[in-house]
Scaffold this motif. Sequence first.
Motif, short mmCIF file in Angstrom:
data_model
loop_
_atom_site.label_atom_id
_atom_site.label_comp_id
_atom_site.label_asym_id
_atom_site.label_seq_id
_atom_site.Cartn_x
_atom_site.Cartn_y
_atom_site.Cartn_z
N SER A 195 -2.62 -4.76 -36.79
CA SER A 195 -1.99 -4.55 -38.09
C SER A 195 -3.00 -4.02 -39.09
N SER A 196 -2.50 -3.22 -40.02
CA SER A 196 -3.27 -2.90 -41.21
C SER A 196 -3.63 -4.21 -41.92
N CYS A 201 1.94 -5.46 -44.11
CA CYS A 201 1.92 -5.18 -42.68
C CYS A 201 1.73 -6.46 -41.87
N ILE A 222 -6.45 1.40 -40.00
CA ILE A 222 -5.12 2.03 -40.07
C ILE A 222 -4.40 1.61 -41.35
N SER A 223 -5.18 1.24 -42.39
CA SER A 223 -4.58 0.86 -43.66
C SER A 223 -4.32 2.10 -44.51
N GLN A 224 -3.40 1.98 -45.44
CA GLN A 224 -3.08 3.10 -46.32
C GLN A 224 -4.23 3.39 -47.28
N SER A 252 1.68 -0.23 -39.41
CA SER A 252 0.95 0.50 -40.44
C SER A 252 1.91 0.98 -41.52
N HIS A 253 1.54 2.08 -42.19
CA HIS A 253 2.21 2.54 -43.41
C HIS A 253 2.82 3.94 -43.24
#
Length: 311
Positions: A195-196, A201, A222-224, A252-253
């Motif tokens: 997960s982010s 998330c 993988i975060s925004q 993710s986003h």
Amino acid sequence: MSEKAVYAAGAVVWREIDGKVHVLLVHRTQYGDITIPKGKVDPGESLPQTAVREIAEETGISVNLGVPLGISRYTLGNGREKIVHYWAAHARSKAIRESSFSPNGEIAALEWLPLRKARKALSYEPDVEILDAFTALVDDGIRETFALLVARHGKAQSPDAWQRDGDRPLTERGVAQAHGLVGTMAAFGPKRIISSTALRCATTVAPLAVATGLEVVRTELISQSAYEDGTADVRRIVGKRVRSGKTAVLCSHGPVIPEILREIALATATPVTSAIREAAALDTGGLSVVHLSQDHPASGIITIESYAPFA
């Protein structure tokens, strides 16, 4: 789903016996026929969830789903259309040993047959067509598969009220979406949950973690926020998951998910087509399942299926 149609789901359950692929057929008590195991969707279930439950109920064997094999449509005696979705499902030795099946009022017997004999034994042409789709995969060398389940977080609260974007929680609807994802994702048997670091998330995959006993691994890669400031590393995360050959969830986003799908395509030598771009265009709480060959991941994406948000 149409309210007028009857929906059902099942799977071609398979195993190797003496080096040959055999599939499991059920002899139904009431109808005296031979079919692929399947059953009707219960209220609140997703189709993958139904397939896993029905196989367990009819055969006593617990399975995880593999690649989708197609959809059968036919008209029932009352004039309603019946729509049945099918997947492949590898029956592991442990699951077979632990099977609790005994003949009952619904299923009189189970039978493992090689592909050609199974084709002749089936009572209905729609089942034959589904088995033919599975046979085509086997002939192409595709047996063991795994999936990357790419989820977009559930509906989150507006960023206006939050100083840090990563602190935004899910709305009530987002929480419902998170719980609604559990049955579908669990049906494919994930081994890892990535997960982010964003709260929205991590909260989206928390119900799955509780249901499966898996740890949620949170990563900024993988975060925004990392994606927007150029410090994300989607390729690193995707490459590791493809190399592992094990089913995993990546949450993710919206802005990051197209890059995740693109990197899965590149890692498997798959052209980035409109189908991949469409699979990346998820609403909040949506899910795309990317199926890959475990033995030959560089042979490309086998197929992608997408699921709309639960709520």
